[in-house]
Design a protein around this motif. Sequence first.
Motif, short mmCIF file in Angstrom:
data_model
loop_
_atom_site.label_atom_id
_atom_site.label_comp_id
_atom_site.label_asym_id
_atom_site.label_seq_id
_atom_site.Cartn_x
_atom_site.Cartn_y
_atom_site.Cartn_z
N LEU A 1 0.83 -1.21 0.00
CA LEU A 1 0.00 0.00 0.00
C LEU A 1 0.86 1.25 0.00
O LEU A 1 0.70 2.13 -0.85
N THR A 2 1.82 1.34 0.93
CA THR A 2 2.57 2.59 1.09
C THR A 2 3.47 2.90 -0.09
O THR A 2 3.58 4.06 -0.50
N HIS A 3 4.11 1.90 -0.66
CA HIS A 3 5.01 2.15 -1.79
C HIS A 3 4.25 2.65 -3.00
O HIS A 3 4.68 3.58 -3.69
N PHE A 4 3.10 2.04 -3.27
CA PHE A 4 2.25 2.51 -4.37
C PHE A 4 1.75 3.92 -4.08
O PHE A 4 1.80 4.80 -4.95
N TRP A 5 1.30 4.15 -2.89
CA TRP A 5 0.73 5.44 -2.48
C TRP A 5 1.76 6.56 -2.66
O TRP A 5 1.43 7.64 -3.19
N ASP A 6 2.98 6.31 -2.21
CA ASP A 6 4.03 7.33 -2.31
C ASP A 6 4.23 7.79 -3.76
O ASP A 6 4.31 8.98 -4.05
N VAL A 7 4.34 6.81 -4.66
CA VAL A 7 4.60 7.13 -6.07
C VAL A 7 3.40 7.82 -6.71
O VAL A 7 3.54 8.83 -7.41
N ALA A 8 2.21 7.28 -6.49
CA ALA A 8 1.02 7.85 -7.11
C ALA A 8 0.75 9.26 -6.59
O ALA A 8 0.35 10.15 -7.35
N GLU A 9 0.98 9.48 -5.31
CA GLU A 9 0.77 10.80 -4.73
C GLU A 9 1.73 11.82 -5.34
O GLU A 9 1.33 12.95 -5.67
N ARG A 10 2.98 11.43 -5.50
CA ARG A 10 3.94 12.32 -6.15
C ARG A 10 3.56 12.59 -7.61
O ARG A 10 3.90 13.64 -8.16
N GLU B 1 3.13 -5.38 -18.16
CA GLU B 1 2.10 -4.49 -18.69
C GLU B 1 1.50 -5.10 -19.96
O GLU B 1 2.22 -5.41 -20.90
N ASP B 2 0.20 -5.29 -19.94
CA ASP B 2 -0.53 -5.69 -21.14
C ASP B 2 -1.58 -4.61 -21.38
O ASP B 2 -2.72 -4.72 -20.93
N GLN B 3 -1.12 -3.56 -22.04
CA GLN B 3 -1.93 -2.36 -22.26
C GLN B 3 -2.43 -1.83 -20.91
O GLN B 3 -1.64 -1.43 -20.07
N ARG B 4 -3.75 -1.86 -20.65
CA ARG B 4 -4.29 -1.25 -19.43
C ARG B 4 -4.30 -2.21 -18.24
O ARG B 4 -4.78 -1.84 -17.16
N LEU B 5 -3.80 -3.41 -18.43
CA LEU B 5 -3.69 -4.37 -17.33
C LEU B 5 -2.24 -4.42 -16.86
O LEU B 5 -1.35 -4.80 -17.62
N ILE B 6 -2.00 -4.01 -15.62
CA ILE B 6 -0.64 -3.90 -15.08
C ILE B 6 -0.56 -4.73 -13.80
O ILE B 6 -1.33 -4.53 -12.87
N THR B 7 0.39 -5.68 -13.78
CA THR B 7 0.52 -6.56 -12.63
C THR B 7 1.97 -6.63 -12.15
O THR B 7 2.89 -6.62 -12.95
N GLY B 8 2.14 -6.72 -10.82
CA GLY B 8 3.47 -6.84 -10.23
C GLY B 8 3.58 -8.16 -9.49
O GLY B 8 2.59 -8.65 -8.93
N GLN B 9 4.77 -8.73 -9.46
CA GLN B 9 4.93 -10.10 -8.96
C GLN B 9 4.91 -10.24 -7.44
O GLN B 9 4.36 -11.20 -6.92
N ASN B 10 5.51 -9.30 -6.72
CA ASN B 10 5.77 -9.50 -5.30
C ASN B 10 5.78 -8.16 -4.55
O ASN B 10 5.66 -7.11 -5.19
N PRO B 11 5.92 -8.17 -3.23
CA PRO B 11 5.87 -6.91 -2.49
C PRO B 11 6.85 -5.84 -2.99
O PRO B 11 6.52 -4.66 -3.01
N GLY B 12 8.04 -6.27 -3.41
CA GLY B 12 9.03 -5.31 -3.88
C GLY B 12 8.71 -4.69 -5.22
O GLY B 12 9.44 -3.81 -5.70
N SER B 13 7.62 -5.11 -5.83
CA SER B 13 7.23 -4.59 -7.15
C SER B 13 6.18 -3.50 -7.07
O SER B 13 5.79 -2.93 -8.10
N ALA B 14 5.69 -3.16 -5.88
CA ALA B 14 4.60 -2.21 -5.74
C ALA B 14 4.96 -0.82 -6.27
O ALA B 14 4.16 -0.16 -6.93
N ARG B 15 6.18 -0.39 -5.98
CA ARG B 15 6.60 0.93 -6.46
C ARG B 15 6.63 0.96 -8.00
O ARG B 15 6.17 1.92 -8.62
N ALA B 16 7.15 -0.11 -8.60
CA ALA B 16 7.23 -0.16 -10.07
C ALA B 16 5.84 -0.25 -10.70
O ALA B 16 5.61 0.28 -11.79
N VAL B 17 4.92 -0.92 -10.03
CA VAL B 17 3.53 -0.95 -10.52
C VAL B 17 2.96 0.46 -10.52
O VAL B 17 2.33 0.88 -11.50
#
Length: 233
Positions: free
Chosen positions: A31-40, A206-222
């Motif tokens: 949650l927090t890693h995604f939130w940080d990037v999206a908020e910025r 990334e498959d066009q509008r479908l974006i998936t990350g493998q593991n907890p360390g991938s949240a920021r990249a997602v």
Amino acid sequence: MPATKKILVVVTNVDEYENAGMRTGLWLGELTHFWDVAERGGYSMDLASPSGGKVPIDPESLSHDVLAELGTGKRYADRAFMDLLEDTKKISQVNLEDYDAIYLTGGHGVMYDFPQSQDLEDLMARFYETGRVVSTVCHGATGLLNVTLSDGEPLVKGKRVTGFSWPEEELAQRADAVPYSLQEELKKLGADYSTAAKPFDTYVVEDQRLITGQNPGSARAVAEAVVNRLAAA
């Protein structure tokens, strides 16, 4: 579709494994890693869950080492941020038109309530079919398993995706506790599932509008992929 600059973030309500005594819940960093990037990136976010209300946190995601990683500890110490997890919106109360994208967090708890939520499945299909971005990380991809599009086909059929792998379950010592293999369930649906060369490496598909990350360390990249996709829309 006018841009709202808002993203819906979905979290679990489940705090334990059904066949083991271990506790689980949201993996906080996802949650927090995604939130940080999206908020910025200029996006605001709302939290929702299948049942609404309080969100449990996986205790292992609160260990000292994990909290120190990528700034998770700063969010954990933020009273206003953590209070958001005390009273989340119920999925059935979500207005699709309020959001540009949806993001499904993980933690093992989602393996139980995400695939069993008809409200979430319907919402995911509507997000995708109205041209919005659909994204998940780690076990969050369990929220894709029962999503059927209006043509009757699974959303993931023929799509390139990733999610928490079985080797990672074994390394996390959860192979005997989880109710199924996310990796195998995605493959059964006809998804083109792939992983990083090494377990727990950052990996995003990334498959066009479908974006998936493998593991907890991938949240920021997602999050980076979601923000970039929305910017290009």
